[in-house]
Structure formats: structure tokens, C-alpha cells
Scaffold this motif. Structure first.
Motif, PDB file in Angstrom:
ATOM      1  N   GLU A 272     -40.564  73.974  24.049  1.00 40.34           N
ATOM      2  CA  GLU A 272     -40.580  74.986  23.725  1.00 40.34           C
ATOM      3  C   GLU A 272     -39.869  74.519  21.735  1.00 40.34           C
ATOM      4  O   GLU A 272     -38.981  75.391  21.264  1.00 40.34           O
ATOM      5  N   ILE A 273     -38.413  73.379  22.617  1.00 40.51           N
ATOM      6  CA  ILE A 273     -37.619  73.130  21.008  1.00 40.51           C
ATOM      7  C   ILE A 273     -38.574  72.260  19.893  1.00 40.51           C
ATOM      8  O   ILE A 273     -38.102  72.761  18.708  1.00 40.51           O
ATOM      9  N   GLN A 274     -39.546  72.105  19.805  1.00 38.57           N
ATOM     10  CA  GLN A 274     -39.965  71.290  18.766  1.00 38.57           C
ATOM     11  C   GLN A 274     -40.688  72.893  17.953  1.00 38.57           C
ATOM     12  O   GLN A 274     -41.136  72.756  16.543  1.00 38.57           O
ATOM     13  N   LYS A 275     -40.541  74.136  18.598  1.00 36.05           N
ATOM     14  CA  LYS A 275     -40.940  75.229  17.821  1.00 36.05           C
ATOM     15  C   LYS A 275     -39.641  75.687  16.828  1.00 36.05           C
ATOM     16  O   LYS A 275     -39.927  76.669  16.367  1.00 36.05           O
ATOM     17  N   SER A 276     -38.562  75.457  16.979  1.00 37.93           N
ATOM     18  CA  SER A 276     -37.088  75.890  16.605  1.00 37.93           C
ATOM     19  C   SER A 276     -36.685  74.739  15.529  1.00 37.93           C
ATOM     20  O   SER A 276     -36.961  73.665  15.291  1.00 37.93           O
ATOM     21  N   SER A 277     -36.781  75.638  14.330  1.00 32.75           N
ATOM     22  CA  SER A 277     -36.688  75.115  13.236  1.00 32.75           C
ATOM     23  C   SER A 277     -35.263  75.604  11.971  1.00 32.75           C
ATOM     24  O   SER A 277     -35.346  76.862  12.167  1.00 32.75           O
ATOM     25  N   TRP A 278     -35.157  74.223  11.313  1.00 34.15           N
ATOM     26  CA  TRP A 278     -33.818  75.516  10.764  1.00 34.15           C
ATOM     27  C   TRP A 278     -34.383  76.233  10.239  1.00 34.15           C
ATOM     28  O   TRP A 278     -33.626  76.808   9.127  1.00 34.15           O
ATOM     29  N   ASP A 279     -35.593  76.966   9.451  1.00 35.24           N
ATOM     30  CA  ASP A 279     -35.686  77.162   9.043  1.00 35.24           C
ATOM     31  C   ASP A 279     -36.193  79.084   9.537  1.00 35.24           C
ATOM     32  O   ASP A 279     -35.510  79.658   8.715  1.00 35.24           O
ATOM     33  N   ASP A 280     -36.058  78.647   9.866  1.00 35.76           N
ATOM     34  CA  ASP A 280     -35.782  79.984  10.975  1.00 35.76           C
ATOM     35  C   ASP A 280     -34.663  80.916  11.661  1.00 35.76           C
ATOM     36  O   ASP A 280     -34.403  81.682  12.134  1.00 35.76           O
ATOM     37  N   VAL A 281     -33.704  79.572  11.005  1.00 36.00           N
ATOM     38  CA  VAL A 281     -32.080  80.098  11.893  1.00 36.00           C
ATOM     39  C   VAL A 281     -31.926  80.521  10.312  1.00 36.00           C
ATOM     40  O   VAL A 281     -31.515  79.957   9.731  1.00 36.00           O
TER      41      VAL A 281
END
Length: 538
Positions: free
Chosen positions: A190-199
């Protein structure tokens, strides 16, 4: 006269020969003690299994995501044959419904069972026992040369090591604590899907957050040279739904993909001192590591605060532990929320009601980062994020000029509320089209900027968004966005206001040509913004 009494003979009970004697049945003890006669079933079963196998070693291993003997066998790495000849089986039977067109089927939950287990030619006996919240695996093996019955079996250790390496082949997981530590591959994925680009955050804030965490794990020598403990703690605070959790996930992803990955520990719940002890002990073993304490105010309570503080900066060494704690503390009282708009209850004060031992003791958490409700420019960026997601969908025209307009009417919304507005709007559009069988057209598409002469109300997305924002504002308890108002709007009904967007993309709230009657249902002061100050306009 003497009675004629027939003589009798004392008959001894028949005894079974050693060859026909019934072996000790462990399941009898399971059923006997499970009926409430025992305060600890494990102790009695250990005693019973040792009686059944007096010349064997016994190892007890809880079932976990790392060590599951049956899963290992069912994957083809060993064989596990259910033994119903010498022991009873206690199990539950159920049925699971079908999913996505697949038929349903039976389910079975074993409460007590014995298996004859074979791995690489070596034979074991495995009892699987469910008790309260645990499933315990009692592993029996013949004593090898030099081993006693109370020794830890080397053969069992080799088996456990093989299963552990099989279940976690690449160490790509997050350790999750919820009364017990579990290695979660699901959370890691799940965290692999998280990127600073999405923040959606200020770029300087993003840089600060990545630097403060990354540099910590690269600076052990600096801490040692200065003679200070190599540990750190930061607090993320602010209203719910403004990016604290997704920022933590982005940080975890950054640390997991470093050249030398950092172990990731995530605490969901630790309500007692014993839980806190387990958490910090585990963190010390895996240091250097990142320890995430989400909703810290649910972990550090009046009954656990002293113990937590002693564990964090007492006599124990916590070198290499970077702690990130988050909190939504605090919510304004209902009375304050009724009298004043949310801006007067500053987000900067959200951390004030935290235990001062957390927020004002540098040796524990030396930095506090505020995640406030997004500014208008950040809201516009978030709207652009959704516009990008919907790009190419001809049935959802989303011209660029809608972004500043939507950002303006969603003043005081958190990112979570903005997401809810978009999701609710798209669902409403889908329902409208299903009910009416209409596929509306538009003067524009997602890819263009829209003609300047186009009215915003020409777009279904805008019309429906206004409705959903109004509904969400009712939930929030505010009728119109306060920061967007000017003096001339005070007391005007929300439905009598309109939004215009100029050629440069600036959105403004203006009265409609025929404004309605002034009406302010509240008897308390109305506020508007002028030069960053709040002015009483009543």
C-alpha cells in the motif's frame, strides 16, 4: 439353622497388556480444561502432550504471518496429514458467499487438530490449537543426540527458520502492532502506491519533511561526535483530512526504497503500559528504524503517560529510533464553533491540548509540523489533480477554469472534505444519468481551457459540485465560505451569490444581479476578512 450361602470370589478388574493399552489422548485434556476448569489452557496442554510423548522435545509457536506450518505445507513445501485415528478433531464449519461471479463454498476453522508433519524426510507431530485470540502450534520431535526433553529441538529450529525465510523472502513488509506484532506485506504494498507527487503541500514543507527523516538515518556519526543520543521525534498535527497520513506513507515509501532500506514499524493501538513496553522493546531490536505512532493521544493517556515518557527518554537506550507521531487534537468546543468562524480558532493551536510532556519536551518530540486546512492555491492544485484524473473522459467535461472556481467555494474545506465533494459529485452525476438516461454534452472538454464566454453553469460538473458543497457545508455548520466574502456580502443568502472567473483564472464571489433579501438566521456576529484581519460586520 444355618443358611446355605453360596461362596463368592473377588474378581479383579481386567488390565490391558502393554501392547493393547490405549495411548494418552491429548484431546481429552483439551475438552476437559476448555470447559472452564483452567485459567491457562496452554499449561495443561503442554503437560498433556509431554505425557503423550515422554521421549520427545516440545516447541510451542504461535501462528503468525511469518510462521504458519500448515500454510507452508499446503504450498507444497511439506506434508501435513490430519490424524483422526489417535485424536479427535474440533472444528467449526461455515459457508462463504460467492464473489464477482465465483460460486460460494464451505469454510472450516480448526479449533483442535493433530497432524503428522513431514519435511525433508524428517517427521514431526503438530497440534494446532485455537484458544481465545491465539492459534498455537505445538511441535513434537524425537530427541536428537545430546538433546533432552526440555531442550529446544535443533530440527524444529531449522524448520522454523525455513518457514520464516519462505514467508518473508525479500523483507518487503511493514511491522504492524495491534496488541501483537505482525509483518504486513499488504501495508508495504500500500505504501508503495504513495508518492510525494500525490501530496498537495507547500514544496518547502515537502523538502523539510523528506530531509529531516532522511538525514537522521545518515547522521549517526554526527550524533556520536556531538555526544548526544541518536534519536529523534516529530509530531504532525492539524485538522483531520489534511495530509498527515498520506505524508507519513510517502515518508515510509522513501525510506523503504533507499539504497539501504530502513525497517518500518507502525503502531495502530497500544492502550496499556505492557503494550508500550512491547512496542519500544521491539523498536530497539530493529533500530535503526522508523516508529510511527498514529493518533498519539490515544496511546499516551493519563494512565500510561508516565510509563511512555520513561520508555522514550529514561534509562533505556533508544539509539536509531526515529518517531513520527500524529494527532488531530484538538477540536474546538461546540460553543466556540457556533459563535466564531473556523479561522478564528487557529489551526496553530490544535496541538496545545496535547499532553505537555509530548508537545513541550524537546528530548521526546523536538519538531511539530502543522497540517492546516489548505489555502486557496492548494485547493486549486487539488482540483487540478482531479482534473488530471478525469482527463480523457468525454462524458465529464472539466475545463481548466473550473479549478479556481471550485477552490473558491470550498474555502475552509480540508483535503478530505474536498475529496468527498468530488466523489459525491461524480456519484450524483452517475445517478442522474442512470435515472434519466441522459448523457449531457458540453461547450468544452477536459483538455481545453474553455471559452471565456462560457458560463460556469453550462457545465454539469460545476452545477452538481455546487449542490454537494452546499450539503457538506450544512454538515460543517457554515453556510458560505468566510474567507471569500467581502463586506458587501455579509448577510446575503448563499443562493444569491455567484462565482466568476476572470481571464487570469482568478475566482471571485459576487452577488447575483437580483440579490435576495438580507437574511442572517444567526443572532451572533458575522465576520469577513479584510487585510488578513477579522472584522465584526454585524
Amino acid at each position: 439353622m444355618a443358611l446355605d450361602v453360596e461362596p463368592f470370589t473377588l474378581v479383579e478388574p481386567e488390565t490391558e497388556s502393554p501392547e493393547t493399552e490405549r495411548p494418552y489422548v491429548v484431546s481429552d485434556d483439551f475438552k476437559y480444561y476448555y470447559f472452564g476448569r483452567s485459567s491457562d489452557l496452554d499449561v495443561h496442554l503442554t503437560r498433556a502432550i509431554r505425557r503423550a510423548y515422554p521421549d520427545h522435545t516440545l516447541s510451542i509457536v504461535p501462528v503468525s504471518s511469518e510462521i504458519n506450518l500448515l500454510a507452508y505445507a499446503y504450498s507444497g513445501n511439506a506434508t501435513a496429514v490430519l490424524d483422526t485415528n489417535t485424536e479427535d478433531v474440533v472444528r467449526w464449519r461455515g459457508w462463504h458467499r460467492g464473489f464477482r461471479g465465483q460460486p460460494g463454498g464451505f469454510t472450516s476453522s480448526v479449533r483442535f487438530a493433530k497432524y503428522n508433519y513431514t519435511w525433508l524426510g524428517d517427521e514431526f507431530v503438530v497440534y494446532c490449537v485455537a484458544y481465545q485470540y491465539w492459534v498455537l502450534q505445538y511441535i513434537v520431535h524425537e530427541c536428537d543426540a545430546g538433546e533432552g526433553v526440555t531442550d529446544q529441538s535443533k530440527a524444529v529450529d531449522v524448520l522454523i527458520k525455513a518457514i520464516g525465510e519462505w514467508s518473508t523472502p525479500d523483507n518487503k513488509f511493514v511491522y504492524v502492532y495491534d496488541n501483537v506484532w505482525v509483518a504486513s506485506r499488504v501495508l508495504y504494498d500500500e505504501i508503495q502506491k504513495s508518492s510525494w507527487d500525490d501530496v498537495i503541500l507547500d514544496d518547502a514543507m515537502k523538502t523539510t519533511l523528506t530531509d529531516i527523516v532522511g538525514k537522521f538515518f545518515d547522521s549517526k556519526d554526527v550524533y556520536d561526535d556531538l555526544g548526544v543520543p541518536w534519536k529523534r521525534g516529530v509530531i504532525f498535527h492539524g485538522p483531520a483530512g489534511n495530509g498527515k497520513t498520506i505524508s507519513i506513507k510517502a515518508i515510509m515509501n522513501t525510506l523503504a526504497t533507499r539504497k539501504k532500506p530502513v525497517d518500518l514499524l507502525y503502531v495502530k493501538s497500544a492502550p496499556s503500559t505492557s503494550h508500550i513496553r512491547q512496542v519500544l522493546t521491539f523498536a530497539r531490536i530493529f533500530a535503526p528504524c522508523l516508529l510511527v505512532l498514529e493518533d498519539i493521544d490515544t496511546i499516551v493517556t493519563p494512565s500510561t503517560r508516565s510509563y511512555f515518557f520513561n520508555e522514550v527518554d529514561g534509562l533505556e537506550r533508544n539509539d536509531g529510533i526515529m518517531m513520527i507521531a500524529s494527532t488531530n487534537h484538538r477540536k474546538p468546543s461546540n460553543i466556540l464553533s457556533y459563535y466564531f468562524p473556523p479561522e478564528l480558532l487557529s489551526d496553530k493551536n490544535l496541538v496545545d491540548q496535547l499532553d505537555p510532556g509530548l508537545s513541550k519536551r524537546p528530548s521526546r518530540f523536538d519538531r511539530k509540523y502543522l497540517f492546516p486546512n489548505p489555502s486557496q492555491s492548494e485547493r486549486a492544485l487539488y482540483c487540478q489533480y482531479w482534473r488530471t484524473k478525469l482527463r480523457g473522459k468525454a462524458t465529464v467535461p472539466f475545463p481548466k477554469k473550473l479549478c479556481p472556481a471550485m477552490a473558491l467555494i470550498m474555502d475552509n474545506f480540508s483535503f478530505a472534505y474536498m475529496k468527498e465533494a468530488f466523489v459525491a459529485t461524480l456519484l450524483a452525476m452517475a445517478n442522474n444519468r442512470t435515472d434519466k438516461g441522459v448523457v449531457p454534452g458540453s461547450a468544452d472538454s477536459n483538455d481545453g481551457g474553455g471559452d471565456d464566454d462560457d458560463d460556469l453553469d453550462d457545465y454539469e460538473l460545476w452545477r452538481e459540485m455546487k449542490k454537494q458543497v452546499a450539503l457538506l457545508r450544512e454538515d460543517m455548520g457554515s453556510a458560505v465560505p468566510s474567507k471569500a466574502l467581502t463586506e458587501e456580502h455579509v448577510g446575503v443568502r448563499a443562493e444569491d451569490l455567484a462565482v466568476t472567473v476572470d481571464a487570469e483564472g482568478n475566482a471571485t464571489i459576487v452577488p447575483k444581479p437580483a440579490p435576495g433579501l438580507l437574511a442572517n438566521p444567526r443572532k451572533f456576529p458575522t465576520y469577513f476578512v479584510r487585510d488578513s484581519e477579522y472584522v465584526d460586520a454585524s
